[in-house]
Write a protein that holds these residues in place. Sequence first.
Motif, PDB file in Angstrom:
ATOM      1  N   PRO A  99      -3.484   0.071  -5.153  1.00 24.34           N
ATOM      2  CA  PRO A  99      -2.661   0.383  -5.960  1.00 24.34           C
ATOM      3  C   PRO A  99      -2.918   1.784  -6.584  1.00 24.34           C
ATOM      4  CG  PRO A  99      -4.065  -1.267  -7.002  1.00 24.34           C
ATOM      5  CD  PRO A  99      -4.268  -1.161  -5.491  1.00 24.34           C
ATOM      6  N   THR A 100      -4.065   2.344  -6.710  1.00 21.60           N
ATOM      7  CA  THR A 100      -4.435   3.601  -7.253  1.00 21.60           C
ATOM      8  C   THR A 100      -4.704   4.650  -6.376  1.00 21.60           C
ATOM      9  OG1 THR A 100      -6.676   3.042  -7.161  1.00 21.60           O
ATOM     10  CG2 THR A 100      -5.502   2.350  -9.226  1.00 21.60           C
ATOM     11  N   THR A 101      -4.394   4.502  -5.120  1.00 21.46           N
ATOM     12  CA  THR A 101      -4.409   5.573  -3.949  1.00 21.46           C
ATOM     13  C   THR A 101      -3.494   6.469  -4.312  1.00 21.46           C
ATOM     14  OG1 THR A 101      -5.471   4.043  -2.411  1.00 21.46           O
ATOM     15  CG2 THR A 101      -4.836   6.004  -1.708  1.00 21.46           C
ATOM     16  N   GLY A 102      -3.763   7.778  -4.631  1.00 18.57           N
ATOM     17  CA  GLY A 102      -2.811   8.833  -4.671  1.00 18.57           C
ATOM     18  C   GLY A 102      -2.616   9.140  -6.222  1.00 18.57           C
ATOM     19  N   VAL A 103      -3.284   8.209  -6.977  1.00 18.46           N
ATOM     20  CA  VAL A 103      -2.840   8.294  -8.420  1.00 18.46           C
ATOM     21  C   VAL A 103      -3.889   9.082  -9.201  1.00 18.46           C
ATOM     22  CG1 VAL A 103      -2.513   6.929 -10.385  1.00 18.46           C
ATOM     23  CG2 VAL A 103      -1.597   6.256  -8.354  1.00 18.46           C
ATOM     24  N   ASP A 104      -3.581   9.886 -10.060  1.00 18.47           N
ATOM     25  CA  ASP A 104      -4.635  10.739 -10.812  1.00 18.47           C
ATOM     26  C   ASP A 104      -5.653  10.002 -11.515  1.00 18.47           C
ATOM     27  OD1 ASP A 104      -3.953  10.695 -13.952  1.00 18.47           O
ATOM     28  OD2 ASP A 104      -2.141  10.726 -12.800  1.00 18.47           O
ATOM     29  N   PRO A 105      -6.785  10.305 -11.873  1.00 17.44           N
ATOM     30  CA  PRO A 105      -7.942   9.562 -12.400  1.00 17.44           C
ATOM     31  C   PRO A 105      -7.640   9.053 -13.556  1.00 17.44           C
ATOM     32  CG  PRO A 105      -8.748  11.745 -11.672  1.00 17.44           C
ATOM     33  CD  PRO A 105      -7.421  11.831 -11.463  1.00 17.44           C
ATOM     34  N   VAL A 106      -6.934   9.712 -14.696  1.00 15.65           N
ATOM     35  CA  VAL A 106      -6.295   8.897 -15.926  1.00 15.65           C
ATOM     36  C   VAL A 106      -5.541   8.159 -15.754  1.00 15.65           C
ATOM     37  CG1 VAL A 106      -5.248   9.471 -18.197  1.00 15.65           C
ATOM     38  CG2 VAL A 106      -6.830  11.329 -17.235  1.00 15.65           C
ATOM     39  N   ARG A 128      16.139   7.551 -13.943  1.00 12.29           N
ATOM     40  CA  ARG A 128      15.510   8.840 -12.952  1.00 12.29           C
ATOM     41  C   ARG A 128      15.517   7.920 -11.846  1.00 12.29           C
ATOM     42  NH1 ARG A 128      10.401  12.570 -14.002  1.00 12.29           N
ATOM     43  NH2 ARG A 128      11.349  13.178 -15.723  1.00 12.29           N
ATOM     44  N   PRO A 129      15.774   8.656 -10.789  1.00  8.39           N
ATOM     45  CA  PRO A 129      15.505   7.846  -9.335  1.00  8.39           C
ATOM     46  C   PRO A 129      14.345   7.767  -9.161  1.00  8.39           C
ATOM     47  CG  PRO A 129      17.051   9.858  -9.014  1.00  8.39           C
ATOM     48  CD  PRO A 129      16.323   9.887 -10.452  1.00  8.39           C
ATOM     49  N   ALA A 130      13.985   6.328  -8.641  1.00  9.19           N
ATOM     50  CA  ALA A 130      12.418   6.120  -8.383  1.00  9.19           C
ATOM     51  C   ALA A 130      11.880   7.161  -7.644  1.00  9.19           C
ATOM     52  CB  ALA A 130      12.413   4.779  -7.858  1.00  9.19           C
ATOM     53  N   GLY A 131      12.321   7.789  -6.491  1.00 11.52           N
ATOM     54  CA  GLY A 131      11.845   8.846  -5.546  1.00 11.52           C
ATOM     55  C   GLY A 131      11.243   9.744  -6.345  1.00 11.52           C
ATOM     56  N   LYS A 132      11.765  10.004  -7.580  1.00  8.69           N
ATOM     57  CA  LYS A 132      11.421  11.425  -8.160  1.00  8.69           C
ATOM     58  C   LYS A 132      10.429  11.082  -9.252  1.00  8.69           C
ATOM     59  CE  LYS A 132      15.319  14.235  -7.085  1.00  8.69           C
ATOM     60  NZ  LYS A 132      16.661  14.301  -7.290  1.00  8.69           N
ATOM     61  N   LEU A 133       9.858   9.756  -9.432  1.00  9.19           N
ATOM     62  CA  LEU A 133       8.670   9.482 -10.288  1.00  9.19           C
ATOM     63  C   LEU A 133       7.419  10.210  -9.697  1.00  9.19           C
ATOM     64  CD1 LEU A 133       9.296   5.850 -11.131  1.00  9.19           C
ATOM     65  CD2 LEU A 133       9.933   7.838 -12.520  1.00  9.19           C
ATOM     66  N   SER A 134       6.560  10.406 -10.944  1.00  7.77           N
ATOM     67  CA  SER A 134       5.372  10.864 -10.418  1.00  7.77           C
ATOM     68  C   SER A 134       4.405   9.619  -9.874  1.00  7.77           C
ATOM     69  CB  SER A 134       4.232  11.501 -11.555  1.00  7.77           C
ATOM     70  OG  SER A 134       4.075  10.122 -12.605  1.00  7.77           O
ATOM     71  N   GLY A 135       3.297   9.983  -8.994  1.00 11.07           N
ATOM     72  CA  GLY A 135       2.521   8.969  -8.265  1.00 11.07           C
ATOM     73  C   GLY A 135       2.162   7.715  -9.248  1.00 11.07           C
ATOM     74  N   GLY A 169       0.824  -1.170   0.099  1.00 12.71           N
ATOM     75  CA  GLY A 169       0.067   0.010  -0.129  1.00 12.71           C
ATOM     76  C   GLY A 169       0.866   1.275  -0.077  1.00 12.71           C
ATOM     77  N   VAL A 170       2.114   1.230   0.700  1.00 10.77           N
ATOM     78  CA  VAL A 170       2.908   2.532   0.374  1.00 10.77           C
ATOM     79  C   VAL A 170       3.797   2.198  -0.560  1.00 10.77           C
ATOM     80  CG1 VAL A 170       2.371   3.495   2.803  1.00 10.77           C
ATOM     81  CG2 VAL A 170       4.055   1.532   2.499  1.00 10.77           C
ATOM     82  N   PHE A 171       4.340   3.014  -1.055  1.00  7.00           N
ATOM     83  CA  PHE A 171       5.636   3.029  -2.171  1.00  7.00           C
ATOM     84  C   PHE A 171       7.010   2.379  -1.394  1.00  7.00           C
ATOM     85  CE2 PHE A 171       9.415   4.680  -4.256  1.00  7.00           C
ATOM     86  CZ  PHE A 171       9.186   4.062  -5.512  1.00  7.00           C
ATOM     87  N   SER A 172       7.206   1.161  -1.991  1.00  8.00           N
ATOM     88  CA  SER A 172       8.114   0.284  -1.190  1.00  8.00           C
ATOM     89  C   SER A 172       9.471  -0.139  -1.950  1.00  8.00           C
ATOM     90  CB  SER A 172       7.716  -0.789  -0.696  1.00  8.00           C
ATOM     91  OG  SER A 172       6.476  -0.579   0.472  1.00  8.00           O
ATOM     92  N   LEU A 173       9.853   1.049  -2.815  1.00  9.93           N
ATOM     93  CA  LEU A 173      11.160   0.733  -3.738  1.00  9.93           C
ATOM     94  C   LEU A 173      12.187   1.684  -3.103  1.00  9.93           C
ATOM     95  CD1 LEU A 173       9.480   0.485  -6.953  1.00  9.93           C
ATOM     96  CD2 LEU A 173      10.052  -1.477  -5.560  1.00  9.93           C
ATOM     97  N   LEU A 203       6.162   1.394 -11.941  1.00  8.01           N
ATOM     98  CA  LEU A 203       7.403   0.801 -11.472  1.00  8.01           C
ATOM     99  C   LEU A 203       6.870  -0.393 -10.527  1.00  8.01           C
ATOM    100  CD1 LEU A 203      10.205   0.485 -11.753  1.00  8.01           C
ATOM    101  CD2 LEU A 203      10.359   2.413 -10.246  1.00  8.01           C
ATOM    102  N   ALA A 204       6.474   0.011  -9.535  1.00  2.17           N
ATOM    103  CA  ALA A 204       6.204  -1.263  -8.448  1.00  2.17           C
ATOM    104  C   ALA A 204       5.654  -2.329  -8.802  1.00  2.17           C
ATOM    105  CB  ALA A 204       5.377  -0.428  -7.215  1.00  2.17           C
ATOM    106  N   LEU A 205       4.616  -2.059  -9.975  1.00  4.18           N
ATOM    107  CA  LEU A 205       3.824  -3.480 -10.711  1.00  4.18           C
ATOM    108  C   LEU A 205       4.704  -4.179 -11.486  1.00  4.18           C
ATOM    109  CD1 LEU A 205       1.064  -4.668 -11.096  1.00  4.18           C
ATOM    110  CD2 LEU A 205       0.853  -2.968 -13.019  1.00  4.18           C
ATOM    111  N   CYS A 206       5.763  -3.529 -12.248  1.00  5.22           N
ATOM    112  CA  CYS A 206       6.819  -4.260 -12.736  1.00  5.22           C
ATOM    113  C   CYS A 206       7.849  -5.198 -12.004  1.00  5.22           C
ATOM    114  CB  CYS A 206       8.014  -3.356 -13.537  1.00  5.22           C
ATOM    115  SG  CYS A 206       7.328  -2.633 -15.225  1.00  5.22           S
ATOM    116  N   CYS A 207       8.067  -4.342 -10.653  1.00  8.18           N
ATOM    117  CA  CYS A 207       9.034  -5.187  -9.693  1.00  8.18           C
ATOM    118  C   CYS A 207       8.376  -6.342  -9.579  1.00  8.18           C
ATOM    119  CB  CYS A 207       9.640  -4.190  -8.597  1.00  8.18           C
ATOM    120  SG  CYS A 207      10.390  -2.984  -9.260  1.00  8.18           S
TER     121      CYS A 207
END
Lengths: 304, 367
Positions: A159-166, A128-135, A83-87, A141-145
């Motif tokens: 997976p979609t909490t904090g992600v824009d509607p599109v 790009r560092p993973a921390g600097k990606l958009s939500g 649930g939280v970004f864990s990379l 990326l997390a899904l790929c991993c």
Amino acid sequence: MPEIAIQHINKRFGKVQALKDINITVENGEVFGLVGPDGAGKSTMFNILTTLLKPDSGEVEVLGMDVVKDYLQIRQVIGYLPGVFSLYPDLSVQENLAFFATMYKSSILDNMSLIKPIWKQLVPFKDRPAGKLSGGMKQKLALCCALIHKPKLLFLDEPTTGVDPVSRREFWDILKDIQHKGVTVVVSTPYMDEATRCDRIALIQNGEIIKIDTPNKIISNFRGHLFTMKTDDIFGLMQLMEQFELRCNYYPYGEHFHIAFYDDVEKALPAFEEFLQQHEREHGEIKPITPNIEDCFIELIQMK
Amino acid sequence: MKELRMILYKELIHIVRDKITLFLVLAIPIMLVLLFGFTISTEIRNAQIAILDQAKDGQSASLIDKISSSGYFQIVAYPETESEIDRDFKEIDIKLALIIPPDFEHALEKDKMATLQVINDVSDLNVASILNNYLLAITHDYINEYNNMGEETGSVEIVTNMLYNPESNSVYMFVPGIITLIMIIVTALMSSITLAREKETGTMNMLLITPVKKVYVIIGKVIPYMCLSLISTIMIIVISVFVFKMPVNGSIWLLLLLCIVFMFTAASFGMMISAISKTQIDAMMVTMMGLFLPTVLLSGFLFPLDNMPMFFQVLADVFPAKWFIIAIKDVMIKGSGFFDIWKYLGILILMAIILITISLTNVDKRK
């Protein structure tokens, strides 16, 4: 054999009963949704299914293996997106993926087929560092991993909490694609609108399963007659409704007011209109609508 | 093994990209050694003193000569009366005043002994007692020489032979202490903080649900910080040898082996700490209180253990620092060989094994 069989599990943290007597079966190849508000127990459920947490009582089998005894074997065949970004935020996109690929004794190239559609979108950002990606990109990326080792089962905790509607819609398209490639998906979400994209959903609240069914069946089982209307003073109307005597269920829904009647609707609707007139309430047109999952959720909670 | 290499590589990236931490880890040891070396010194040279010579005879003159040529004292005033001594203490800030009685030479000839009076500024107790000891040693020497000049040599003479650190050089004391602290900070603190960070950010869970061996996760975390602290340790030793003339009387390889064993113990302490702490703050507090403080206070580095109550002496045995400091002093200063210190190496390794066992059973503890 069901993909996941959960029988009578309980989990308590101190005074909080996080899960109460949960029973769920997930079938091979489906997208199964855990739908409920924050704090309902969804993440606890995921931690048990991914073998990170032990249930206090009850049995859970994932692909026929026991989550307590056979946890090492289970870990090899499941993918998990927490649930939280864990990379690692200071590692680049490519470094993160390569790292988790190696941890699963796999390599990026071996499993390109499964992650190719997602990876293609990430390629422009691969250094790009993973921390600097958009939500949205972070979640891709997390899904790929989580998919890099071709898991049979994929767990996605909000997976979609904090992600824009599109990006959210895109993300669900990706999930459907993964499902078609033969991966069973268990996903949780607090967004009711996403629930309809699952094959089956479990509505969960306060650690209890309220209902498990397909979204369509849940909607068709809605018992009341649902109407919607616009009004300026929803709060005032809510208070006023305490005086309304007929059996009904009402709640604010965004800027709208939803009301479901449970007695003879032919009588109830005029009675409601008269009631509003009596108290000189301004209101928009009262329209019948088809209930959505959220209406069903509210009704199911009310009936309990 | 491929997994372990990958974890090591990942950890290296963390270290290299976190420039501030890297700088601190490499710069702090150098700063500490230079700071201790140049400022904190228990050796006092050219202390300003006054001498009231009431005798003004041949013997008193040669005693004064001996004092002023010792290098420890600089005679800045020759007061005539005792009240002038008082004035000198206040106005020119002398540290000590020596009064030679009028019948000095006579007393020496007649009784083979004389009484000298010393007035100390004890506002700094350490300085006063060190100066007193210097002065005592000089006058002792002087009296002995005087007695030996005559025919009678019957008096008993105590000759103190200062072994291993003849000049009472403070650098011998603090270098082992600093090496210990640095290894604790870099190995135990850094590895426990970064492990706790993985727990905090959830990457630990991601690692746990992969099939990778948990031993790799831990080893991969610890080895880079062990290397880093080995670099720091070597820098400290190089600086102390070349700048402060600290000897390495034993084998340099034995010294390195000892440092590596201690790092291993410190690292396993770090692992234990990260096994019981959930956040980086926890890890830091536990390391500071549970490891750093005992290392400073109970290792014999700052305070001699022999004078402590029994309870603290026993407590000191539990922490690895005490054993390491004893062993490293033996190797560097006494020039001890492997068979002199194997006992200490054994204790350190045993501690490490116990701690690693505890932390490995804890890392994947599911509740």
